[in-house]
Design a protein around this motif. Structure first.
Motif, PDB file in Angstrom:
ATOM      1  N   CYS A 112       0.795  -1.234   0.000  1.00 23.08           N
ATOM      2  CA  CYS A 112       0.000   0.000   0.000  1.00 23.08           C
ATOM      3  C   CYS A 112       0.824   1.278   0.000  1.00 23.08           C
ATOM      4  O   CYS A 112       0.403   2.282  -0.572  1.00 23.08           O
ATOM      5  N   ARG A 113       1.956   1.254   0.641  1.00 22.06           N
ATOM      6  CA  ARG A 113       2.753   2.477   0.759  1.00 22.06           C
ATOM      7  C   ARG A 113       4.251   2.160   0.819  1.00 22.06           C
ATOM      8  O   ARG A 113       4.905   2.425   1.832  1.00 22.06           O
ATOM      9  N   PRO A 114       4.783   1.596  -0.243  1.00 20.99           N
ATOM     10  CA  PRO A 114       6.182   1.153  -0.228  1.00 20.99           C
ATOM     11  C   PRO A 114       7.185   2.284   0.002  1.00 20.99           C
ATOM     12  O   PRO A 114       8.247   2.053   0.585  1.00 20.99           O
ATOM     13  N   ARG A 115       6.844   3.471  -0.405  1.00 20.67           N
ATOM     14  CA  ARG A 115       7.782   4.602  -0.245  1.00 20.67           C
ATOM     15  C   ARG A 115       7.946   5.033   1.204  1.00 20.67           C
ATOM     16  O   ARG A 115       8.857   5.785   1.521  1.00 20.67           O
ATOM     17  N   THR A 116       7.069   4.546   2.076  1.00 17.10           N
ATOM     18  CA  THR A 116       7.169   4.936   3.482  1.00 17.10           C
ATOM     19  C   THR A 116       8.063   3.998   4.279  1.00 17.10           C
ATOM     20  O   THR A 116       8.292   4.232   5.464  1.00 17.10           O
ATOM     21  N   ALA A 117       8.551   2.940   3.651  1.00 18.88           N
ATOM     22  CA  ALA A 117       9.382   1.956   4.360  1.00 18.88           C
ATOM     23  C   ALA A 117      10.649   2.621   4.894  1.00 18.88           C
ATOM     24  O   ALA A 117      11.300   3.394   4.196  1.00 18.88           O
ATOM     25  N   THR A 118      10.957   2.294   6.149  1.00 24.53           N
ATOM     26  CA  THR A 118      12.131   2.870   6.798  1.00 24.53           C
ATOM     27  C   THR A 118      12.945   1.761   7.462  1.00 24.53           C
ATOM     28  O   THR A 118      12.507   0.608   7.552  1.00 24.53           O
ATOM     29  N   LYS A 119      14.075   2.156   7.958  1.00 29.39           N
ATOM     30  CA  LYS A 119      14.916   1.229   8.714  1.00 29.39           C
ATOM     31  C   LYS A 119      14.131   0.685   9.914  1.00 29.39           C
ATOM     32  O   LYS A 119      14.282  -0.480  10.296  1.00 29.39           O
ATOM     33  N   GLY A 120      13.285   1.509  10.506  1.00 26.51           N
ATOM     34  CA  GLY A 120      12.469   1.079  11.637  1.00 26.51           C
ATOM     35  C   GLY A 120      11.551  -0.084  11.287  1.00 26.51           C
ATOM     36  O   GLY A 120      11.304  -0.957  12.127  1.00 26.51           O
ATOM     37  N   ASP A 121      11.061  -0.109  10.063  1.00 30.90           N
ATOM     38  CA  ASP A 121      10.208  -1.221   9.633  1.00 30.90           C
ATOM     39  C   ASP A 121      11.006  -2.522   9.563  1.00 30.90           C
ATOM     40  O   ASP A 121      10.508  -3.583   9.928  1.00 30.90           O
ATOM     41  N   ILE A 122      12.235  -2.422   9.120  1.00 34.09           N
ATOM     42  CA  ILE A 122      13.107  -3.598   9.071  1.00 34.09           C
ATOM     43  C   ILE A 122      13.440  -4.045  10.494  1.00 34.09           C
ATOM     44  O   ILE A 122      13.474  -5.243  10.793  1.00 34.09           O
ATOM     45  N   GLU A 123      13.648  -3.097  11.378  1.00 32.09           N
ATOM     46  CA  GLU A 123      13.924  -3.419  12.787  1.00 32.09           C
ATOM     47  C   GLU A 123      12.765  -4.200  13.407  1.00 32.09           C
ATOM     48  O   GLU A 123      12.987  -5.114  14.205  1.00 32.09           O
ATOM     49  N   LYS A 124      11.527  -3.863  13.044  1.00 31.88           N
ATOM     50  CA  LYS A 124      10.359  -4.605  13.548  1.00 31.88           C
ATOM     51  C   LYS A 124      10.402  -6.059  13.085  1.00 31.88           C
ATOM     52  O   LYS A 124      10.061  -6.962  13.841  1.00 31.88           O
ATOM     53  N   LEU A 125      10.832  -6.264  11.841  1.00 37.06           N
ATOM     54  CA  LEU A 125      10.953  -7.633  11.336  1.00 37.06           C
ATOM     55  C   LEU A 125      12.034  -8.394  12.096  1.00 37.06           C
ATOM     56  O   LEU A 125      11.831  -9.542  12.492  1.00 37.06           O
ATOM     57  N   TYR A 126      13.184  -7.742  12.311  1.00 32.30           N
ATOM     58  CA  TYR A 126      14.253  -8.385  13.085  1.00 32.30           C
ATOM     59  C   TYR A 126      13.777  -8.729  14.493  1.00 32.30           C
ATOM     60  O   TYR A 126      14.040  -9.812  15.005  1.00 32.30           O
ATOM     61  N   ALA A 127      13.046  -7.807  15.114  1.00 31.30           N
ATOM     62  CA  ALA A 127      12.557  -8.031  16.475  1.00 31.30           C
ATOM     63  C   ALA A 127      11.607  -9.224  16.548  1.00 31.30           C
ATOM     64  O   ALA A 127      11.540  -9.907  17.574  1.00 31.30           O
ATOM     65  N   ALA A 128      10.898  -9.480  15.458  1.00 35.74           N
ATOM     66  CA  ALA A 128       9.973 -10.619  15.411  1.00 35.74           C
ATOM     67  C   ALA A 128      10.685 -11.915  15.024  1.00 35.74           C
ATOM     68  O   ALA A 128      10.064 -12.975  15.001  1.00 35.74           O
ATOM     69  N   GLY A 129      11.979 -11.819  14.689  1.00 32.45           N
ATOM     70  CA  GLY A 129      12.747 -13.016  14.349  1.00 32.45           C
ATOM     71  C   GLY A 129      12.802 -13.348  12.863  1.00 32.45           C
ATOM     72  O   GLY A 129      13.170 -14.463  12.484  1.00 32.45           O
ATOM     73  N   VAL A 130      12.457 -12.398  12.012  1.00 31.27           N
ATOM     74  CA  VAL A 130      12.516 -12.625  10.568  1.00 31.27           C
ATOM     75  C   VAL A 130      13.972 -12.479  10.120  1.00 31.27           C
ATOM     76  O   VAL A 130      14.636 -11.505  10.460  1.00 31.27           O
ATOM     77  N   SER A 131      14.443 -13.446   9.361  1.00 30.32           N
ATOM     78  CA  SER A 131      15.846 -13.445   8.924  1.00 30.32           C
ATOM     79  C   SER A 131      16.085 -12.459   7.784  1.00 30.32           C
ATOM     80  O   SER A 131      15.151 -12.039   7.096  1.00 30.32           O
ATOM     81  N   ASP A 132      17.353 -12.122   7.575  1.00 29.19           N
ATOM     82  CA  ASP A 132      17.726 -11.255   6.454  1.00 29.19           C
ATOM     83  C   ASP A 132      17.222 -11.818   5.129  1.00 29.19           C
ATOM     84  O   ASP A 132      16.656 -11.094   4.311  1.00 29.19           O
ATOM     85  N   ALA A 133      17.469 -13.106   4.917  1.00 28.84           N
ATOM     86  CA  ALA A 133      17.065 -13.733   3.652  1.00 28.84           C
ATOM     87  C   ALA A 133      15.552 -13.649   3.451  1.00 28.84           C
ATOM     88  O   ALA A 133      15.081 -13.396   2.331  1.00 28.84           O
ATOM     89  N   ASP A 134      14.781 -13.829   4.518  1.00 28.73           N
ATOM     90  CA  ASP A 134      13.324 -13.756   4.384  1.00 28.73           C
ATOM     91  C   ASP A 134      12.841 -12.321   4.196  1.00 28.73           C
ATOM     92  O   ASP A 134      11.825 -12.091   3.534  1.00 28.73           O
ATOM     93  N   ILE A 135      13.557 -11.365   4.731  1.00 30.40           N
ATOM     94  CA  ILE A 135      13.216  -9.953   4.472  1.00 30.40           C
ATOM     95  C   ILE A 135      13.388  -9.652   2.990  1.00 30.40           C
ATOM     96  O   ILE A 135      12.546  -9.009   2.365  1.00 30.40           O
ATOM     97  N   VAL A 136      14.457 -10.165   2.413  1.00 27.70           N
ATOM     98  CA  VAL A 136      14.683  -9.980   0.975  1.00 27.70           C
ATOM     99  C   VAL A 136      13.600 -10.705   0.184  1.00 27.70           C
ATOM    100  O   VAL A 136      13.048 -10.159  -0.787  1.00 27.70           O
ATOM    101  N   ARG A 137      13.266 -11.924   0.579  1.00 27.37           N
ATOM    102  CA  ARG A 137      12.206 -12.678  -0.104  1.00 27.37           C
ATOM    103  C   ARG A 137      10.887 -11.913  -0.087  1.00 27.37           C
ATOM    104  O   ARG A 137      10.161 -11.869  -1.086  1.00 27.37           O
ATOM    105  N   LEU A 138      10.574 -11.328   1.043  1.00 27.57           N
ATOM    106  CA  LEU A 138       9.334 -10.567   1.178  1.00 27.57           C
ATOM    107  C   LEU A 138       9.350  -9.341   0.269  1.00 27.57           C
ATOM    108  O   LEU A 138       8.356  -9.047  -0.407  1.00 27.57           O
TER     109      LEU A 138
END
Length: 162
Positions: A112-138
């Motif tokens: 819905c709003r890809p341009r709003t993605a920030t480092k903080g959004d990636i930090e939320k994924l890390y905090a939930a246990g999402v791996s680097d490779a899965d972040i790239v897959r997503l």
């Protein structure tokens, strides 16, 4: 892939659309290869084929493309483990699993709003246990779905304009 794009464009597809897609055959081959790579890769990593299809269903709904949603829902129901995720098909449904909910939240944001993605959004994924490779897959999956939706929308507009 040409057949899938024609299906997503709609029943009113005519010979003109087929000719256009034939002239862009190489692009259609690459589009199909990308679709397979993000939705049904040989190595799924942390994202099962069912989860990938679920994300596609939810993204299609959020993008307002019911034909695309129906296509991906059919794909979703063909996945072995779709029963585990079927309760999350509606985009506003939330999971009790923090990892899964973080993935779905991020997918929704990228849809819905890809341009709003920030480092903080990636930090939320890390905090939930999402791996680097899965972040790239997503990110790859969300990018493909956005591309496909724009391609189909453009072709539909061409059909209307004729």
């Amino acid at each position: 892939m040409t057949d899938l794009i024609e299906t997503l464009v709609g029943e009113n597809s005519d010979d003109r659309l087929k000719q256009l897609l034939a002239r862009r055959a190489e692009l259609m081959v690459l589009t199909e290869a990308s679709r397979k790579a993000v939705l049904t890769p040989a190595e799924a990593g942390g994202f099962s084929h069912a989860l990938r299809a679920l994300i596609a269903v939810r993204a299609s709904e959020r993008l307002g493309d019911m034909r695309m949603k129906d296509h991906y829902y059919e794909h979703f129901t063909q996945c072995e483990d779709f029963y585990d995720l079927v309760g999350l098909v509606e985009p506003d449904t939330r999971s009790d699993d923090p990892w899964l909910q973080a993935v779905l939240d991020h997918a929704d944001m990228l849809t819905c709003r890809p341009r709003t993605a920030t480092k903080g959004d990636i930090e939320k994924l890390y905090a939930a246990g999402v791996s680097d490779a899965d972040i790239v897959r997503l990110a790859e999956l969300a990018a493909f779905l956005g591309y496909q939706a724009r391609l189909v929308a453009g072709l539909r507009l061409m059909e209307i304009a004729r």
